[in-house]
Design an enzyme around this catalytic site. Sequence first.
Site, PDB file in Angstrom:
ATOM      1  N   GLU A  95       3.323 -25.914  -0.017  1.00 42.03           N
ATOM      2  CA  GLU A  95       4.491 -25.508  -0.785  1.00 42.03           C
ATOM      3  C   GLU A  95       4.099 -24.483  -1.835  1.00 42.03           C
ATOM      4  O   GLU A  95       3.013 -24.524  -2.385  1.00 42.03           O
ATOM      5  CB  GLU A  95       5.129 -26.739  -1.432  1.00 42.03           C
ATOM      6  N   CYS A 108       3.714 -20.461  -8.501  1.00 42.23           N
ATOM      7  CA  CYS A 108       2.746 -21.563  -8.435  1.00 42.23           C
ATOM      8  C   CYS A 108       2.211 -21.629  -6.998  1.00 42.23           C
ATOM      9  O   CYS A 108       2.958 -21.858  -6.056  1.00 42.23           O
ATOM     10  CB  CYS A 108       3.458 -22.847  -8.843  1.00 42.23           C
ATOM     11  N   CYS A 115      -5.188 -32.783  -0.783  1.00 42.47           N
ATOM     12  CA  CYS A 115      -6.194 -32.758  -1.846  1.00 42.47           C
ATOM     13  C   CYS A 115      -7.052 -33.997  -1.739  1.00 42.47           C
ATOM     14  O   CYS A 115      -6.542 -35.084  -1.445  1.00 42.47           O
ATOM     15  CB  CYS A 115      -5.523 -32.701  -3.219  1.00 42.47           C
ATOM     16  N   CYS A 119      -5.783 -38.043  -7.685  1.00 40.91           N
ATOM     17  CA  CYS A 119      -5.374 -38.433  -9.039  1.00 40.91           C
ATOM     18  C   CYS A 119      -4.197 -39.400  -8.902  1.00 40.91           C
ATOM     19  O   CYS A 119      -3.316 -39.212  -8.051  1.00 40.91           O
ATOM     20  CB  CYS A 119      -4.983 -37.210  -9.857  1.00 40.91           C
ATOM     21  N   CYS A 122      -0.362 -38.144  -8.734  1.00 40.02           N
ATOM     22  CA  CYS A 122      -0.062 -36.876  -8.049  1.00 40.02           C
ATOM     23  C   CYS A 122       0.366 -37.096  -6.601  1.00 40.02           C
ATOM     24  O   CYS A 122      -0.313 -37.778  -5.835  1.00 40.02           O
ATOM     25  CB  CYS A 122      -1.295 -35.975  -8.096  1.00 40.02           C
ATOM     26  N   SER A 223      -7.123 -30.133 -16.263  1.00 40.74           N
ATOM     27  CA  SER A 223      -6.285 -31.331 -16.227  1.00 40.74           C
ATOM     28  C   SER A 223      -7.028 -32.486 -16.878  1.00 40.74           C
ATOM     29  O   SER A 223      -7.780 -33.194 -16.233  1.00 40.74           O
ATOM     30  CB  SER A 223      -5.958 -31.670 -14.774  1.00 40.74           C
ATOM     31  N   LEU A 224      -6.811 -32.643 -18.165  1.00 38.03           N
ATOM     32  CA  LEU A 224      -7.571 -33.662 -18.911  1.00 38.03           C
ATOM     33  C   LEU A 224      -6.899 -35.036 -18.788  1.00 38.03           C
ATOM     34  O   LEU A 224      -7.513 -35.992 -18.349  1.00 38.03           O
ATOM     35  CB  LEU A 224      -7.700 -33.211 -20.364  1.00 38.03           C
ATOM     36  N   CYS A 343       5.943 -30.091 -11.222  1.00 38.60           N
ATOM     37  CA  CYS A 343       4.494 -30.326 -11.166  1.00 38.60           C
ATOM     38  C   CYS A 343       4.168 -31.622 -10.463  1.00 38.60           C
ATOM     39  O   CYS A 343       4.711 -32.666 -10.790  1.00 38.60           O
ATOM     40  CB  CYS A 343       3.927 -30.502 -12.573  1.00 38.60           C
TER      41      CYS A 343
HETATM   42  N1  SAH Z   1      -6.061 -29.734  -8.709  1.00 42.63           N
HETATM   43  C1  SAH Z   1      -5.708 -28.888  -9.807  1.00 42.63           C
HETATM   44  C2  SAH Z   1      -4.425 -28.093  -9.615  1.00 42.63           C
HETATM   45  C3  SAH Z   1      -3.245 -28.746  -8.969  1.00 42.63           C
HETATM   46  S1  SAH Z   1      -2.285 -29.871  -9.928  1.00 42.63           S
HETATM   47  C4  SAH Z   1      -5.648 -29.698 -11.079  1.00 42.63           C
HETATM   48  O1  SAH Z   1      -5.860 -30.892 -11.026  1.00 42.63           O
HETATM   49  O2  SAH Z   1      -5.479 -29.122 -12.133  1.00 42.63           O
HETATM   50  C5  SAH Z   1      -1.492 -28.941 -11.186  1.00 42.63           C
HETATM   51  C6  SAH Z   1      -1.148 -29.774 -12.412  1.00 42.63           C
HETATM   52  O3  SAH Z   1      -0.064 -30.698 -12.154  1.00 42.63           O
HETATM   53  C7  SAH Z   1      -2.326 -30.630 -12.874  1.00 42.63           C
HETATM   54  O4  SAH Z   1      -2.440 -30.608 -14.262  1.00 42.63           O
HETATM   55  C8  SAH Z   1      -1.894 -31.987 -12.394  1.00 42.63           C
HETATM   56  O5  SAH Z   1      -2.579 -33.002 -13.048  1.00 42.63           O
HETATM   57  C9  SAH Z   1      -0.409 -31.974 -12.661  1.00 42.63           C
HETATM   58  N2  SAH Z   1       0.333 -33.033 -11.976  1.00 42.63           N
HETATM   59  C10 SAH Z   1       0.030 -33.625 -10.805  1.00 42.63           C
HETATM   60  N3  SAH Z   1       0.942 -34.565 -10.481  1.00 42.63           N
HETATM   61  C11 SAH Z   1       1.862 -34.569 -11.474  1.00 42.63           C
HETATM   62  C12 SAH Z   1       3.077 -35.286 -11.694  1.00 42.63           C
HETATM   63  N4  SAH Z   1       3.526 -36.187 -10.808  1.00 42.63           N
HETATM   64  N5  SAH Z   1       3.774 -35.013 -12.813  1.00 42.63           N
HETATM   65  C13 SAH Z   1       3.347 -34.072 -13.680  1.00 42.63           C
HETATM   66  N6  SAH Z   1       2.219 -33.344 -13.533  1.00 42.63           N
HETATM   67  C14 SAH Z   1       1.474 -33.593 -12.438  1.00 42.63           C
END
Ligand code: SAH
Length: 377
Positions: A95, A108, A115, A119, A122, A223-224, A343
């Site tokens: 996407e 984006c 992936c 996480c 996500c 992404s902390l 996101c």
């Molecule tokens: N793998 C990379 C980039 C893809 S995710 C990363 O981890 O940064 C892009 C951003 O969206 C990251 O900060 C991720 O943590 C955030 N994200 C993922 N799932 C989400 C959700 N359900 N709600 C809000 N942000 C989310």
Amino acid sequence: METANQINLMGMDREHMTRFFAGIGQMPFRASQVMKWIHQQGVLNFEEMTNLSRSLREELVEVANVSLPEIISDHISSDGTRKWLLRVDKTNAIEMVFIPEVRRGTLCVSSQAGCILDCAFCATGKQGYSRDLTSAEIVGQLWLAKFLLAQHYDTDDRLVSNIVMMGMGEPLLNYDNVVSAMNIMQDDFSFGLSRRRITLSTAGIVPAIDRLKADCPVSLAVSLHAPNNELRDSIVPLNKKYPIAVLLDACRRYVADSARARVTFEYVMLQEVNDEPKHARQLAELLKDMPGKVNLIPFNPFKGSEFKRSSNNRIHRFRDHLQQQGVLTTIRKTRGDDIGAACGQLAGMVTDRTRRSQRYVQGLGKYYRPEIEKTEN
Ligand code: SAH
């Protein structure tokens, strides 16, 4: 007719393209000519590249092609955010999302189908990892957005002014292809975006952050999501490999010799998980000498997710705490959530969506017929 041994020029950066032309006995300037045709004029057909000799055009038709992911569907949100589902092969789809704003537009971009990092919050992580995208599939997203939007809005203006590598996948785990694609995005003979307008977001692949600084120092977002290792281990499993202190050192090195550069720390707001005042205090302590800023992302729920979005009160309180302690903090506006484009909601499973597949027509302008699927709210 495309054949299996043809090489796709869509994803070749200048260095690769120059090598390709040298390999067929051509001068280096052919690389910039062809890159201009593809990425500035939107021409995919060698026959139309009229400043190439007839014999070169004929040879290119034999040995090369310029191909793109295929559009499966196109959704437009009530707030103008637009999401495309793109087929990259028989079993994989990805996407991409376009977020229009006043005088700018952010695209984006995805870097992998699925992936591996998993996480906890996500949607992409939940579908597992399928494969890396090629550089053609990565830069092809920008190509599609640029030329489809120009067609849709009937303008040549730079509708896509900013790129965020924040779609599906972990960009630093597909390093070479992502760097090649970002080189093309920046190349003056292609899209000509400045490196500050490209942001790569990573969950924290530490050695690759150092490599990126040397190879392609775009803006960095990390992404902390948690201010201590115990909590971060539980929501970003990669933390067990590269814990917070090691990650923050890499961030300091990334911006060390640039007075203006800052790292953006993304922090997803999960109700009663990481949004307590004590977490804000710990976070401020962690970031106290860091040239950085915090971007709070309200959690975007998806089917089967176990978390709740923090209430607005809790998000504002968290921001105020950070700001009082001198940490620059913003709250990310949630866009496109009515079409699953917010996101972390991206999950381009192809299997049950291909039935809606629309036929696509090759050739600029005709590449795609914008029959936008309006989403009901
Ligand atoms: N793998 C990379 C980039 C893809 S995710 C990363 O981890 O940064 C892009 C951003 O969206 C990251 O900060 C991720 O943590 C955030 N994200 C993922 N799932 C989400 C959700 N359900 N709600 C809000 N942000 C989310």
